[in-house]
Design a protein around this motif. Structure first.
Motif, PDB file in Angstrom:
ATOM      1  N   LEU C 860     -25.969   8.903  64.286  1.00  0.00           N
ATOM      2  CA  LEU C 860     -25.351   7.871  63.467  1.00  0.00           C
ATOM      3  C   LEU C 860     -23.953   8.282  63.032  1.00  0.00           C
ATOM      4  CD1 LEU C 860     -28.530   7.015  61.427  1.00  0.00           C
ATOM      5  CD2 LEU C 860     -27.607   5.801  63.394  1.00  0.00           C
ATOM      6  N   GLY C 861     -23.455   9.366  63.605  1.00  0.00           N
ATOM      7  CA  GLY C 861     -22.103   9.809  63.307  1.00  0.00           C
ATOM      8  C   GLY C 861     -21.997  10.465  61.955  1.00  0.00           C
ATOM      9  N   MET C 862     -23.080  11.015  61.478  1.00  0.00           N
ATOM     10  CA  MET C 862     -23.064  11.588  60.136  1.00  0.00           C
ATOM     11  C   MET C 862     -23.260  13.098  60.179  1.00  0.00           C
ATOM     12  SD  MET C 862     -25.348   8.597  58.431  1.00  0.00           S
ATOM     13  CE  MET C 862     -24.916   8.877  56.741  1.00  0.00           C
ATOM     14  N   ASP C 863     -22.536  13.747  61.070  1.00  0.00           N
ATOM     15  CA  ASP C 863     -22.648  15.207  61.176  1.00  0.00           C
ATOM     16  C   ASP C 863     -22.443  15.866  59.811  1.00  0.00           C
ATOM     17  OD1 ASP C 863     -22.086  13.942  63.585  1.00  0.00           O
ATOM     18  OD2 ASP C 863     -21.303  15.792  64.490  1.00  0.00           O
ATOM     19  N   TRP C 864     -21.531  15.251  59.020  1.00  0.00           N
ATOM     20  CA  TRP C 864     -21.185  15.824  57.721  1.00  0.00           C
ATOM     21  C   TRP C 864     -22.385  15.903  56.761  1.00  0.00           C
ATOM     22  CZ3 TRP C 864     -22.227  12.322  53.851  1.00  0.00           C
ATOM     23  CH2 TRP C 864     -22.330  10.965  54.239  1.00  0.00           C
ATOM     24  N   ILE C 865     -23.421  15.099  57.059  1.00  0.00           N
ATOM     25  CA  ILE C 865     -24.540  15.093  56.102  1.00  0.00           C
ATOM     26  C   ILE C 865     -25.559  16.186  56.437  1.00  0.00           C
ATOM     27  CG2 ILE C 865     -26.305  13.557  57.087  1.00  0.00           C
ATOM     28  CD1 ILE C 865     -25.993  11.963  54.363  1.00  0.00           C
ATOM     29  N   MET C 866     -25.371  16.852  57.604  1.00  0.00           N
ATOM     30  CA  MET C 866     -26.269  17.931  57.976  1.00  0.00           C
ATOM     31  C   MET C 866     -25.643  19.240  57.498  1.00  0.00           C
ATOM     32  SD  MET C 866     -28.687  16.229  59.436  1.00  0.00           S
ATOM     33  CE  MET C 866     -29.697  17.147  60.597  1.00  0.00           C
ATOM     34  N   SER C 867     -26.069  19.681  56.348  1.00  0.00           N
ATOM     35  CA  SER C 867     -25.466  20.855  55.734  1.00  0.00           C
ATOM     36  C   SER C 867     -25.444  22.050  56.685  1.00  0.00           C
ATOM     37  CB  SER C 867     -26.254  21.224  54.474  1.00  0.00           C
ATOM     38  OG  SER C 867     -25.927  22.519  54.073  1.00  0.00           O
ATOM     39  N   ARG C 868     -24.323  22.755  56.696  1.00  0.00           N
ATOM     40  CA  ARG C 868     -24.229  23.929  57.564  1.00  0.00           C
ATOM     41  C   ARG C 868     -25.012  25.094  56.985  1.00  0.00           C
ATOM     42  NH1 ARG C 868     -18.743  22.586  58.206  1.00  0.00           N
ATOM     43  NH2 ARG C 868     -18.500  21.380  60.111  1.00  0.00           N
ATOM     44  N   THR C 869     -25.098  25.123  55.676  1.00  0.00           N
ATOM     45  CA  THR C 869     -25.700  26.292  55.039  1.00  0.00           C
ATOM     46  C   THR C 869     -27.193  26.106  54.803  1.00  0.00           C
ATOM     47  OG1 THR C 869     -25.071  25.312  52.932  1.00  0.00           O
ATOM     48  CG2 THR C 869     -23.579  26.955  53.863  1.00  0.00           C
ATOM     49  N   LYS C 870     -27.610  24.882  54.745  1.00  0.00           N
ATOM     50  CA  LYS C 870     -28.974  24.616  54.265  1.00  0.00           C
ATOM     51  C   LYS C 870     -29.880  24.269  55.428  1.00  0.00           C
ATOM     52  CE  LYS C 870     -30.028  20.949  51.959  1.00  0.00           C
ATOM     53  NZ  LYS C 870     -29.844  19.845  51.045  1.00  0.00           N
ATOM     54  N   THR C 871     -30.483  25.263  56.043  1.00  0.00           N
ATOM     55  CA  THR C 871     -31.308  24.972  57.223  1.00  0.00           C
ATOM     56  C   THR C 871     -32.760  24.722  56.851  1.00  0.00           C
ATOM     57  OG1 THR C 871     -31.584  27.334  57.470  1.00  0.00           O
ATOM     58  CG2 THR C 871     -29.888  26.280  58.827  1.00  0.00           C
ATOM     59  N   HIS C 872     -33.104  24.928  55.578  1.00  0.00           N
ATOM     60  CA  HIS C 872     -34.517  24.791  55.218  1.00  0.00           C
ATOM     61  C   HIS C 872     -34.885  23.356  54.836  1.00  0.00           C
ATOM     62  CE1 HIS C 872     -32.737  24.898  51.233  1.00  0.00           C
ATOM     63  NE2 HIS C 872     -33.903  24.480  50.734  1.00  0.00           N
ATOM     64  N   ALA C 873     -33.896  22.455  54.799  1.00  0.00           N
ATOM     65  CA  ALA C 873     -34.208  21.081  54.390  1.00  0.00           C
ATOM     66  C   ALA C 873     -35.266  20.504  55.334  1.00  0.00           C
ATOM     67  CB  ALA C 873     -32.957  20.218  54.426  1.00  0.00           C
ATOM     68  N   ILE C 874     -36.119  19.672  54.771  1.00  0.00           N
ATOM     69  CA  ILE C 874     -37.220  19.101  55.548  1.00  0.00           C
ATOM     70  C   ILE C 874     -36.663  18.378  56.777  1.00  0.00           C
ATOM     71  CG2 ILE C 874     -39.096  17.390  55.509  1.00  0.00           C
ATOM     72  CD1 ILE C 874     -39.764  19.636  53.677  1.00  0.00           C
ATOM     73  N   GLY C 875     -37.219  18.681  57.921  1.00  0.00           N
ATOM     74  CA  GLY C 875     -36.874  17.964  59.147  1.00  0.00           C
ATOM     75  C   GLY C 875     -35.728  18.568  59.928  1.00  0.00           C
TER      76      GLY C 875
END
Lengths: 84, 416, 980
Positions: C860-875
């Motif tokens: 959806l073009g929302m790369d910015w919403i996938m935190s670089r630091t936070k890999t433990h977020a659900i999913g």
């Protein structure tokens, strides 16, 4: 329809609850392999016999709780009971 | 195999039908076969038939714990259709429908295949959008869907008197899936069994597989049964609902869970509804059998189960929602209800696949699997014989889980 | 005056002072109050009253109760309903009924021509023919011929069904002698008791016998017991009520057909009992001989019931054919009544026949069998085969048949109890119970009154003690002794010939020949035989005949009946009206509405309301005079873009989240970072499921340290709540986080558009709402128009927006105030359709459109919403795995379709070159853009972001529509307006 033992409300009719599936092993840490993760995510236990599962008393107190239910007889045991 | 026709029926009538012979032979169980199929249900028997017919493999034994055709093919709601949503699914079900259409003549067995249209009764705009999407996607693959208005719907299903403008969920439109059909479900199993047997396939009933056997390299080598060991290099597990019970004897877990799905019939009444009526917004569907019974189905029970059951709350929901659209059925009577155990995959789409164990194949995850019997058997036979997935079933291998590449047929719950 | 030629001068329990007129097959008859339709027909000498299902053979009444296989009627007029056994229809004034399955009448049935072709119609004949040219040519006429009665239609007046719950200690099913005794003991023990019985009157089958309990006829004893039960407020006693389903944990489904409250047509009970006592009695079985279906052939117990209960003997010259001792009591009754009995044919030897024959002065054909019944439309004679093979023909017009008794194990078996085969009874009896229940009396295989009563007393006493009741001292009432029940199995009579019409299932026209054919063709299990021949699949579910199917299969395979087994006993025990299952549930009690305080206002404005997810009723659009739907939407959208609009955002899910670990929890849920969020500010977030699919999106505000207000989409609020509670209660047990759903605690009116700030100022607001003091994505508490409110500056429209949240009791007043104050600014209410247009112009996401269970945030073009630091977020992990396969993804794009003014249907696939082939994407939304003055669309397209500027082809069936790929935003791409 079963009656289920809500730890907070006591024995209540099944229609008040939501079955949210079998207990999953603890969420894997981030260092597991992809295939271990996929296994955790997609492969459930599916026993002919007692399955430990989570129920949510959604139309009641809101408590999630664990019971063991036999997938053939639907007999219910507490998670610490012997499931022989 | 004695040929069936009006003439043979009349000829046999002269001898009071004393000269008809067995549909399937009852040979002794041999020690070794080329292929073992576990489960003499619709998919297993179809697979055996196509192995013999399409691939010339007739050293095949179908092993059945109970009685032939006694699983979900004995207890489904007989709906055959191809109106799926995704490019991955539609061609497979289109193939199945087309195999079904010629099946009675191919098997020389009247399956009472009745092409009679399914009408989706649409009551919400999101559902309308989804079904239109199915219509346009289906067209790409040869599955038809035609919108009709409410007036036309009521003309075609006069018994549908609910869902008016002042009702809780007014009907806003409908969609006709013309190639949908029903047929005599038991007959499908018997017809395949009869033709498979005539081609040399052996069907062994009351033969329960206790465990899968593997050689020292891990390759499958046969099965242990209540009647002893039977060897084969290729074994297919086709035991809807109980797949994991079998595969776990070889240490193989699968992304499926078993559930009970129930259905029920009304008393037989004179012809009332000559299409399949599906009400996806309410979660109930029905059709009328040739015997006059209304066959009604709803959603599966929540929670894993290996028990053929009838959960009162789920059943009651199906009844009340049916009465929303057919209020006159308050005075129609419930005649019989039953359940069946099926396994549903993590993404709710079927699995026709080789496995991590060389020589072991599975066909499972069938939910609404009756409609898929011919194509399921056809493509499984292809996979077993050639080692390669058939093109129509290629999306349904276990490989998709390795990349979490799910086939999500959203909103199909009630349509099955 | 009632002319009932077969009614005795005296006797029976009908009310001879109340004559009841009724109509059957268009002819008028009369009977008495207390009659059933069946007893009245027999009294009138109407013996031929049905035609069979397949062969259209003449049929009469065989039974007296729910086991009746033969005489099914359709009720007309106010009672309209099909397929009632005439034996279960209570006669009432004006009743109109007709036979099912024959035309014009059972006496002259055109379809009886089928009888000429019976040879062509063996079991499963249809599998072997009708294939050429096509089954479709044959199906309509076959369908018309099947189906018994017509379905109830709209002519039926409204009938009120209701549901009631019962919770108690002991539920007794059956009010025969055993059931009544069980209820009596239980009630005297202080238990809360329910007793249900499917007959109109208590007493069971021994009402129609000479048996006595406590020196009184059974019926008097039964009435005395009922009087005591009725006086006990803890006892609920239902007659004419069938326990038809036995569910888990002793939940029984009961339908009460004649409730005391006359406005209730039927009442469905859901009865949950600590203990169930099944005193369901036994059902008499048929015998298999040629023409055992002729009118005049009846079950012996039925004849007895017609005599005792209704004063009817349906014949002048009776013959009895039995393989057991029970039928002799009928002979005694008839002899005592001075009626002609041509004799008793008993397949047992003279030595095996016990005291039951004592005192009878009629011919006894011991060790004889009935060879065949004779007659055209009614029984005229029988031929009797002696042990030496000699045949004797005896005239008779009534043949009472008894094949012995089967315990009614239906409910026991539904409760998953196992059955055992009892050789002495030649029947299946209850073995191991799987629920807290016990069978007593005949249901437990005790076929003799004294034995049954003793068994009931001891069983019930034991149960009550186990259940911690103290049963009182109770002495067994004295019972008349009857000869021991004795039976010799007779699965079919000897010397049958192929072609003999000897029925094992009367209703479905299944003969012994059919069983033989099925077995010859390889159908040798009971389930196969049932399915191939349809034996036991009728409305009666084979109550009198299934045992003969099993017995005959066993005989043919030289096995014991228990090696053959039974078919599954399925609910319901007898057919039950769907209305009584549904009870009062209809309309909004099936699917309750959710609505906001503005619903009525919306309706008053003439808004087009519809269901908008999660059962919320929302306005779609507000029609305008002289315009169509599109005009109305355009007007609303233009108001928002160029002036001001307001919409009711109350259905959006809202959760108040607080506690020590609230911040960490928010971080776990959303893929983007919330750690640096300041108090009073909000942030848009996306949450994923563990599968890595988008679960929901929304804005979360930080109210205070560790205190958040999360908003979710309308449709997924419940799912999000379940997700969050699951995580907290199962996976994060030690975390301190509390979630309170506040969706219905905060209603909001969202004022949006360039003049939104002016409207809010005009309303009167206690804080500075200038852009510096109250920036985009901030939340402030304030007094608005004199009312406490939370104001949020979020925007789902792309314009300046103020979401004014107030308590529900203030919502309507606030709304009206906004409309009033906003009027000079040109404010209009905005419906869901317009919200959709506005968000498409902006390229904002919508669950169910762009998010269709396949797209992830990158798509959806929302790369910015996938935190670089936070890999433990659900999913997160699942998204990474899925993308690692390198499979091309479908990406969100804008589309400008070249349609010349017509909207592209949402969901339309995009295909390579517009071919009729697998799609490479689809149109997720398409609207008329009021700012661009053209049709715009959003879609997901394989590798879409790399294809901007390309022309692609949308395929709507035959039609191909070209479209130019653009960026997925058509208005104010930098977002200056919404921040303004």
């Amino acid at each position: 329809m079963l009656t289920l033992p809500c730890p907070f409300c006591g024995q209540r009719d099944e229609t008040e609850f939501l079955n949210t599936g079998p207990t999953k092993p603890a969420r894997p840490s981030s260092d597991v392999t992809d295939s271990e993760w996929i296994n955790w995510l997609t492969v459930p236990v599916n026993p002919v016999g007692y399955v430990e599962e989570k129920w949510w008393h959604v139309k009641g107190c809101g408590k999630y709780f664990t019971i063991k239910r036999h997938t053939v007889t639907h007999q219910i045991k507490m998670p610490d009971e012997d499931s022989a | 195999m004695s040929r069936f026709s009006a003439f043979s029926l009349a000829w046999n009538a002269l001898s009071h039908h004393q000269k008809w012979t067995r549909y399937w032979q009852n040979p002794p169980l041999a020690k070794k076969y080329d292929v073992l199929i576990i489960g003499a249900g619709g998919h297993g028997l179809a697979c055996a038939y196509y192995l013999a017919k399409n691939h010339g493999i007739s050293s095949v034994a179908v092993l059945e714990k109970g009685w032939l055709g006694g699983g979900n093919i004995a207890r489904n709601t007989v709906t055959i259709r191809s109106n799926y949503l995704r490019d991955e699914s539609i061609p497979f079900f289109v193939k199945s429908v087309s195999l079904f259409e010629g099946l009675a003549k191919e098997l020389n067995f009247n399956l009472m295949y009745s092409k009679r249209s399914m009408i989706d009764v649409i009551q919400t705009y999101p559902k309308m959008r989804e079904i239109r999407r199915r219509m346009m996607n289906g067209y790409l693959h040869g599955s038809s869907y035609t919108p009709i208005d409410v007036g036309e719907l009521r003309r075609r299903v006069p018994a549908l008197t609910g869902g008016g403008p002042d009702s809780r969920l007014p009907i806003i439109g409908a969609m006709v899936h013309e190639e949908a059909a029903v047929c005599r479900h038991d007959g499908v199993a018997w017809g395949y069994a009869r033709s498979a047997s005539a081609r040399g396939v052996e069907i062994h009933q009351q033969t329960e597989v206790k465990s899968l056997l593997r050689d020292k390299d891990g390759q499958i080598k046969g099965v242990e049964t209540n009647r002893g060991t039977v060897l084969a290099d290729k074994v297919a597990v086709v035991v809807s609902g109980h797949t994991t019970t079998i595969t776990e004897t070889a240490g193989l877990s699968l992304p499926v869970k078993s559930f009970n799905l129930a259905a029920f019939v009304s008393e037989p009444v004179k012809p009332l509804i000559d299409v399949i009526v599906n009400c996806p917004d309410l979660g109930v569907y029905l059709n009328q059998s040739d015997k006059g019974e209304l066959v009604i189905g709803g959603a599966p029970d929540a929670g894993q189960s290996f028990r053929r059951d009838m959960k009162q709350s789920v059943f009651e929901d199906a009844v009340v929602t049916m009465l929303e659209l057919f209020p006159a059925f308050r005075r129609l009577k419930l005649l019989r209800q039953w359940g069946g155990v099926l396994d549903i995959a993590h993404d709710a789409s079927p699995i026709i696949s080789a496995t991590d164990i060389s020589g072991l194949f599975v066909s499972c995850g069938w939910w609404g699997g009756f409609k898929a019997v011919p194509a399921g058997g056809y493509t499984l036979a292809h996979l077993i014989a050639t080692g390669q997935p058939h093109q129509a079933a290629a999306p349904f291998t276990l490989d998709r889980f390795h990349h979490l590449d799910f086939i999500v047929e959203s909103g199909t719950t009630t349509a099955r | 005056m009632t002319h009932n030629p077969f009614r005795q001068k005296t006797g029976g329990r009908i009310d001879r002072n109340s004559c009841v007129e009724f109509e059957f097959n268009g002819k008028r008859y009369s009977g008495y109050k207390g009659d059933t339709l069946a007893s009245a027909l027999l009294a009138n000498g109407v013996f031929l009253n049905a035609r069979s299902f397949k062969y259209h053979r003449p049929r009469g009444i065989m039974g007296a109760s729910v086991e009746e296989p033969s005489c099914l009627v359709e009720l007309l007029g106010a009672d309209a309903g099909g397929n009632h056994a005439a034996t279960t229809v209570q006669l009432r004034q004006g009743l109109k009924a007709k036979s099912v399955n024959c035309w014009p009448s059972p006496n002259f049935d055109l379809m009886s021509i089928n009888q000429l072709f019976t040879r062509l119609l063996p079991a499963g004949f249809y599998y072997k023919t009708f294939m050429w040219p096509n089954w479709h040519l044959f199906e309509p006429s076959i369908r018309r011929a099947a189906g018994l009665a017509a379905a109830p239609g709209d002519q039926i007046p409204y009938q009120h069904f209701e549901t009631r719950y019962w919770h108690g200690d002991v539920l007794v099913v059956g009010a025969g002698s055993s059931g009544l005794l069980a209820a009596l003991i239980a009630s005297r023990s202080g238990a809360r008791v329910m007793i249900v019985d499917d007959h109109p009157h208590p007493g069971g089958c021994l009402r129609s016998s000479q048996s006595k309990i406590d020196g009184r006829p059974v019926i008097e004893w039964a009435e005395a017991v009922c009087a005591e039960l009725d006086a006990n407020p803890e006892v609920t006693r239902l007659q004419d009520a069938t326990a038809w389903g036995y569910r888990e944990d002793n939940l029984l489904m009961v339908t009460e057909r004649s409730p005391a409250e006359t406005h209730v047509f039927q009442r469905g009970w859901k009865a949950r009992a600590g203990r169930v006592i099944l005193a369901t009695g036994a059902i008499e079985r048929n015998l298999v001989f040629a023409n055992n279906d002729l009118p005049g052939v009846m079950l012996a117990s039925a004849v007895q019931i017609y005599y005792h209960e209704f004063g009817v003997i349906p014949g002048r010259q009776a013959m009895i054919f039995t393989n057991n001792s029970s039928a002799y009591s009928l002979a005694h009754d008839l002899q005592a009544a001075g009626k002609m009995i041509a004799g008793i044919i008993d397949s047992r030897s003279f030595e095996e026949i016990g005291a039951e024959k004592d005192g009878l002065e009629i011919p006894l054909y011991a060790a004889n069998q009935l060879k065949a019944a004779h007659g055209g439309k009614h029984l005229r004679a029988v031929s009797i085969r002696a042990a030496d093979g000699s045949i004797k023909r005896v005239d008779c017009d009534l043949l009472a048949v008894s094949g012995g008794w089967n315990p009614a194990v239906h409910l026991f078996s539904q409760a998953r109890g196992t059955l055992a085969y009892d050789d002495a009874l030649a029947s299946f009896v209850p073995d191991k119970a799987m629920q807290r229940l016990a069978c007593v009396g005949a249901a437990a295989g005790k076929m003799n009154l004294a034995l049954a009563m003793a068994n009931t007393l001891s069983t019930v006493t034991t149960c009550l003690s186990e259940d911690n009741f103290k049963p009182p001292a109770f002495s067994l009432p004295s019972c008349t002794t009857s000869p021991d029940y004795h039976l010799q199995p007779l699965w079919h009579v000897d010397g049958m010939k192929p072609g003999d019409k000897a029925f094992v299932d009367i209703q479905n026209d299944v003969t012994l020949d059919d069983i033989g054919l099925a077995m010859r063709e390889g159908f040798d299990t009971v389930e196969h035989v049932k399915r191939y021949t349809t034996a036991g699949m009728g409305i009666d579910q084979g109550k009198i005949g299934n045992i003969n199917v099993i017995g005959n299969i066993a005989m043919a395979c030289n096995k014991r009946p228990d090696e053959i087994g039974t078919t599954t006993f399925r609910s319901p025990f007898t057919p039950v009206d769907f209305g009584s299952i549904a009870g009062q549930r209809n309309g909004a009690t099936v699917l309750p509405f959710r609505h906001t305080p503005i619903t009525q206002w919306n309706k008053d404005q003439g808004a087009v309301m519809y269901e908008a997810g999660a059962r919320w009723q929302r306005p779609g659009y507000f029609p305008i005079v002289g315009g169509n739907m599109q005009d109305a939407i355009n007007a609303e959208a233009e108001a928002v873009r160029y002036a001001v609009g307001v919409y009711d955002g109350s259905p959006l899910g809202k959760f108040d989240i607080s506690g020590r670990d609230a911040a960490a929890f928010i971080d776990l849920l959303y893929t983007n970072d919330f750690a640096d969020l300041e108090i009073g500010m909000g942030r848009y977030g996306i949450m994923l499921s563990d599968d890595g699919m988008i679960l929901d999106d929304g804005v979360t505000f930080k109210l205070a340290e560790n205190h958040y207000l999360m908003s979710t989409s309308t449709g997924f609020a419940d799912v999000v709540f379940r997700h969050m509670e699951y995580l907290l209660q199962i996976e994060c047990e030690s975390w301190q986080v509390w979630i309170t759903p506040v969706t219905s605690q905060w209603c909001n009116a969202t004022i949006c558009g360039p003049k939104a700030r002016d409207v809010l100022e005009a309303l009167g607001v206690s804080i500075d709402i200038g852009n510096d003091a109250f920036p985009f994505m901030a939340m402030r508490e304030a007094i608005v128009a004199g009312t406490p409110a939370r104001i949020c500056r979020v925007s789902f429209t792309g314009e300046v927006s103020f979401e004014i949240n107030v308590w529900p009791r203030h919502a309507e007043a606030m709304w009206r105030r906004i409309m009033e104050i906003g009027a000079p600014f040109g404010i209009v209410p905005v419906g869901s359709e317009t919200s959709h247009v506005l968000r498409v112009e902006k390229g904002f996401l919508s669950l169910g459109h762009e998010v269709d269970e396949t797209a992830d945030p990158y798509d959806l073009g929302m790369d910015w919403i996938m935190s670089r630091t936070k890999t433990h977020a659900i999913g997160r992990r699942s998204v990474d795995i899925r993308r690692s396969s390198g499979k091309p993804r479908r990406e969100l794009v804008g589309l400008i379709p070249k349609t010349g003014g017509e909207l592209v249907p949402e969901g339309a696939p995009v295909t390579p070159n517009g071919d009729r082939a697998a799609s490479e994407g689809f149109v997720s939304a398409c609207v008329w853009s009021v700012v661009n003055k053209q049709i715009i669309a959003l879609g997901l397209l394989t590798n879409g972001r790399a294809r901007i500027g390309e022309t692609i082809s949308i395929r709507d069936r035959e039609r191909v529509i070209e479209a130019v790929v653009t960026k997925p935003c058509f208005y104010d791409p930098k977002g200056k307006r919404l921040r303004g």
